[in-house]
Design a protein around this motif. Structure first.
Motif, PDB file in Angstrom:
ATOM      1  N   THR A   1      34.903 -15.721 -12.180  1.00 42.64           N
ATOM      2  CA  THR A   1      34.720 -15.477 -10.747  1.00 42.64           C
ATOM      3  C   THR A   1      33.233 -15.443 -10.407  1.00 42.64           C
ATOM      4  N   GLU A   2      32.468 -14.772 -11.243  1.00 44.21           N
ATOM      5  CA  GLU A   2      31.023 -14.702 -11.059  1.00 44.21           C
ATOM      6  C   GLU A   2      30.397 -16.099 -11.144  1.00 44.21           C
TER       7      GLU A   2
ATOM      8  N   GLN B   1      37.114  -6.798 -25.725  1.00 43.44           N
ATOM      9  CA  GLN B   1      35.865  -6.168 -26.189  1.00 43.44           C
ATOM     10  C   GLN B   1      34.741  -7.172 -26.400  1.00 43.44           C
ATOM     11  N   VAL B   2      35.102  -8.409 -26.738  1.00 42.71           N
ATOM     12  CA  VAL B   2      34.055  -9.399 -27.045  1.00 42.71           C
ATOM     13  C   VAL B   2      33.929 -10.461 -25.957  1.00 42.71           C
ATOM     14  N   GLY B   3      34.575 -10.204 -24.809  1.00 39.35           N
ATOM     15  CA  GLY B   3      34.348 -11.070 -23.656  1.00 39.35           C
ATOM     16  C   GLY B   3      35.246 -12.287 -23.554  1.00 39.35           C
TER      17      GLY B   3
ATOM     18  N   GLY C   1      33.140 -17.281 -25.137  1.00 38.35           N
ATOM     19  CA  GLY C   1      33.174 -17.226 -26.598  1.00 38.35           C
ATOM     20  C   GLY C   1      32.858 -15.813 -27.024  1.00 38.35           C
ATOM     21  N   VAL C   2      33.004 -15.553 -28.309  1.00 38.50           N
ATOM     22  CA  VAL C   2      32.833 -14.192 -28.821  1.00 38.50           C
ATOM     23  C   VAL C   2      31.371 -13.774 -28.672  1.00 38.50           C
TER      24      VAL C   2
ATOM     25  N   ALA D   1      38.278 -10.107 -18.942  1.00 36.34           N
ATOM     26  CA  ALA D   1      36.857 -10.443 -19.085  1.00 36.34           C
ATOM     27  C   ALA D   1      36.594 -11.858 -18.582  1.00 36.34           C
ATOM     28  N   VAL D   2      37.535 -12.755 -18.857  1.00 30.57           N
ATOM     29  CA  VAL D   2      37.356 -14.152 -18.445  1.00 30.57           C
ATOM     30  C   VAL D   2      37.425 -14.263 -16.926  1.00 30.57           C
TER      31      VAL D   2
END
Lengths: 332, 288
Positions: free
Chosen positions: A313-314, A300-302, A282-283, A307-308
């Motif tokens: 993966t983590e 920029q906000v994930g 989410g943002v 970013a996903v």
């Protein structure tokens, strides 16, 4: 089926326009927000079309009055304005009054998430799912393509009560090119996978699909569920659909950790005692003013694809293996 | 003295009307009954419920409103939307008297098991909408008026507000919309007692030229002494008869806490609760 994507709002307004000819109890109210299809409605049904001007409080109040007089009302404006500018009117004159008076009102909000890409935070909408979920008596629909949107029209017209339909302002690719999803179920299993399932809504379904394709290229198969009915999905069936996964990743184009579908799914798995872990896309952070493409803003906000992939993966590294999960089951 | 008539003019719809000469007496009776309600339910707002008594008596007993107490949501009724919720406790004895619900309910105001609360809810037979939060009735009434026009119904909508709640901007959105759409079936009655919770509205945010303001918004607006029940009835009657493409407003000049010494016109009347003994004294002094 349709093979050319169109704007969700045009798919929905087109169904309204067709049906208004047969059903003289449909009334359309807008807060000075338009579309080419809307021009047709205005021209063909001038008696059952009203533009209240830039006045969302009055949009809701007039819609409420029309609804208690027996009209099936469609109220139309930009998503942040039709939810937040007039929240008290929605609470009192729709959600509360509908406890006593039968009402059929569909709030159609255009501009979910970042879909007004360059308009900045006033016109973008990252809070609507949260605040609309807070009200009882309102169904919330968050479709991912125009096919689902058009299909939801019948649901909105037939079902007495209140509905909030959040639509993307951009033309999104068609997801359902062969069959309309089962609307009564409220979600659709887009694909099955091992270990992790994405539960995405609206635009984020497209991100989920992109991410899943990239992960598949490295041999990781994730499941994808399109959750388009936020409030009345079939909970038993959703539990079954998610039962085999060690992890769930929710994906929404709204603030993270502030009561959106992330909170809803936390409550869901807790209430149902499901043995699964969850991660939320989410943002991140607050309001921002950078300009860029939608995907650039998302990164920029994930919530952008890269970013996903990184955060999923983590997350997957922290999940118990299948063997560990069956151990924990047998220990129970 | 009181008589119930069925007026053919209203297509067989039952309408209760009373001898005009009995209206002042009826208003006095409602005033007494309202004080009695407050005596055993001090959670109710008494001062703002005493100012609109003549307005409601004229509407409900003066042959202005068409209604059926046995079937309060019947299609052929006129819609009366009471926006000043807390300040309409005087409607409890009126609705009971007219048969909307048994008078025994008046003993259960604000009590468990009753449905007459400190702020009236739309579960009460005779109430159309939610009114506890102020500034909502005008907009919803405007939607109702538009709906009636489109249904080609000749029924009327009456919205009763206080003057304090006109500080809410949503009212003015509705005022603009109503005149633009020529909703001449829409009537606003302002219980203009000029006091909101913390004092004189004109000292808070000025309302001094409400008539001129409403006229500037395209409304037909008249003023009346809101405690002269026959004058209020007369004004409502001629207002209802007009259909000139304009919504209509009546500014009823009233006094908050009307008729109760120490309460009437007091700046903080809204939040003052007269003691039961004082209510007894006042009632005694105003005995029939």
């Amino acid at each position: 089926m349709n093979n050319r994507p169109i704007a969700m709002r045009d798919a929905f307004l087109d169904r309204i326009c067709q049906t208004m000819a047969e059903d003289d109890r449909i009334f359309f109210v807008t807060a000075d927000f338009g579309s080419p299809v809307l021009d047709r409605i205005r021209a063909q049904f001038p008696d059952r079309f009203a533009n209240v001007g830039i006045a969302e409080q009055n949009l809701i109040n007039v819609s409420s009055g029309l609804a208690i007089e027996g009209f099936k009302v469609f109220s139309y404006a930009i998503a942040p304005f039709i939810t937040m500018r007039c929240y008290e009117q929605i609470r009192v004159n729709l959600a509360l009054l509908s406890e006593v008076r039968p009402m059929n009102v569909t709030l159609v909000g255009v501009g979910a998430g970042y879909s007004y890409v360059v308009s900045g935070p006033t016109h973008q909408c990252y809070e609507d799912l949260t605040i609309m979920r807070a009200l009882p008596n309102i169904a919330i629909y968050s479709p991912s393509d125009h096919v689902t949107t058009a299909a939801l029209f019948d649901q909105c017209l037939e079902n007495k009560g209140l509905k909030y339909l959040r639509l993307d302002a951009q033309v999104l690719p068609i997801v359902y090119d062969s069959a309309v999803p089962d609307l009564a179920r409220g979600f659709n299993v887009h694909r099955s996978g091992n270990d992790v399932c994405f539960v995405a809504t609206g635009y984020m379904l497209h991100t989920a699909m992109k991410v899943a394709d990239e992960l598949a290229a490295s041999g990781i198969n994730v499941g994808i569920i399109d959750l388009f009915d936020i409030s009345r999905f079939d909970a038993d069936k959703l539990q079954v659909a998610l039962a085999s996964y060690a992890g769930i990743v929710t994906m929404e184009e709204g603030f993270r950790g502030r009561g959106g579908i992330d909170s809803m799914m936390f409550e869901f798995i807790a209430r149902r005692g499901m043995n699964t872990r969850m991660f939320n896309i989410g943002v991140e952070g607050g309001y921002r003013f950078e300009l860029g493409t939608r995907i650039e803003l998302h990164e920029q906000v994930g919530i952008g694809p890269q970013a996903v992939i990184a955060s999923v993966t983590e997350f997957m590294r922290t999940l118990p293996t299948t063997a560990e999960r069956s151990m924990s089951y047998s220990n129970n | 003295m009181l008589r119930q008539t069925t007026n053919d003019e209203y297509q067989g719809h039952p309408m209760i009307s009373h001898e005009l000469s009995s209206l002042p007496e009826k208003a006095k009776w409602v005033w007494r009954e309202t004080l009695k309600v407050h005596r055993h339910a001090p959670e109710t707002r008494i001062a703002s419920s005493l100012s609109p008594i003549e307005i409601f008596v004229a509407l409900y007993y003066g042959g202005i409103l068409r209604f059926d107490p046995q079937n309060p949501r019947e299609e052929q009724r006129d819609r009366c939307i009471i926006s000043k919720g807390h300040g309409s406790i005087c409607m409890y004895p009126i609705l009971a008297d007219l048969g909307f619900f048994p008078a025994s309910e008046l003993d259960r105001v604000c009590k468990a098991g009753g449905f007459l609360g400190g702020i009236p809810d739309p579960i009460i037979p005779g109430y159309e909408t939610v009114n506890g939060s102020l500034g909502h009735g005008m907009g919803v009434g405007t939607g109702v008026a538009l709906g009636l026009k489109v249904k080609k119904s000749d029924r009327s909508v009456f919205v009763v507000t206080g003057d304090g709640e006109l500080h809410e901007g949503a009212n003015w959105e509705a005022f603009m919309f109503a005149s633009h759409h020529k909703l001449d079936n829409l009537h606003l009655i302002v219980d203009d007692n000029q006091i909101s919770m913390l004092g004189q509205t004109n000292n808070i945010v000025s309302h001094s030229s409400l008539t001129a303001r409403l006229q500037a918004f395209g409304w037909d607006c008249t003023e009346v002494d809101g405690h002269d029940v026959l004058a209020v009835r007369e004004a409502l009657l001629s207002m209802k008869a007009k259909s000139e493409g304009k919504p209509k407003a009546l500014l009823a000049r009233t006094k908050k806490g009307h008729g109760v010494p120490s309460l009437e016109g007091a700046d903080l009347a809204h939040i003052m609760n007269p003691k039961p003994e004082w209510i007894d004294t006042v009632l005694e002094a105003n005995n029939e």
